[in-house]
Design a protein around this motif. Structure first.
Motif: not given
Length: 116
Positions: A90-116
């Motif tokens: 947050a301090l470095t304002k990188l929350t605007n650049i990185f995608t942050v997921a709450s858990d592994e399942a949420a991360a997978r949901q973020q990445l799987i649509p990108a993979a298709q």
């Protein structure tokens, strides 16, 4: 710091624990990811829930990893950053650049649509 990595469904999962503050820890992380990049993986999820402390070197490594995956047409997601890494992002304002997921399942949901 300890680094463990696994590959599931075309996604590299990297779990970090301890302090991400520089060599040799950052070298170990980069080496681990680079080995998997040779396997034509384009998607990565980095679990920061067990990282107690991160400094500018650690932040730089995360940005480097993000750049590596995006330059390959892929993506990197951070999973559940612990309190200090969350503050640093947050301090470095990188929350605007990185995608942050709450858990592994949420991360997978973020990445799987990108993979298709």
């Amino acid at each position: 710091m300890t680094t463990t990595s696994t590959v599931q469904n075309g996604i590299l999962y990297v779990r970090l624990a301890g302090d991400l503050i520089g060599s040799p820890d950052t070298d170990q992380l980069l080496e681990s990811v680079n080995q998997h990049l040779g396997e034509s993986l384009n998607y990565c999820a980095v679990d920061l829930s067990e990282v107690r402390y991160i400094n500018s070197t650690g932040i730089g490594v995360l940005v480097s990893l993000l750049t590596k995956f995006r330059s390959r047409g892929g993506e990197l997601v951070l999973i559940n950053p612990a309190e200090h890494p969350k503050k640093m992002l947050a301090l470095t304002k990188l929350t605007n650049i990185f995608t942050v997921a709450s858990d592994e399942a949420a991360a997978r949901q973020q990445l799987i649509p990108a993979a298709q």
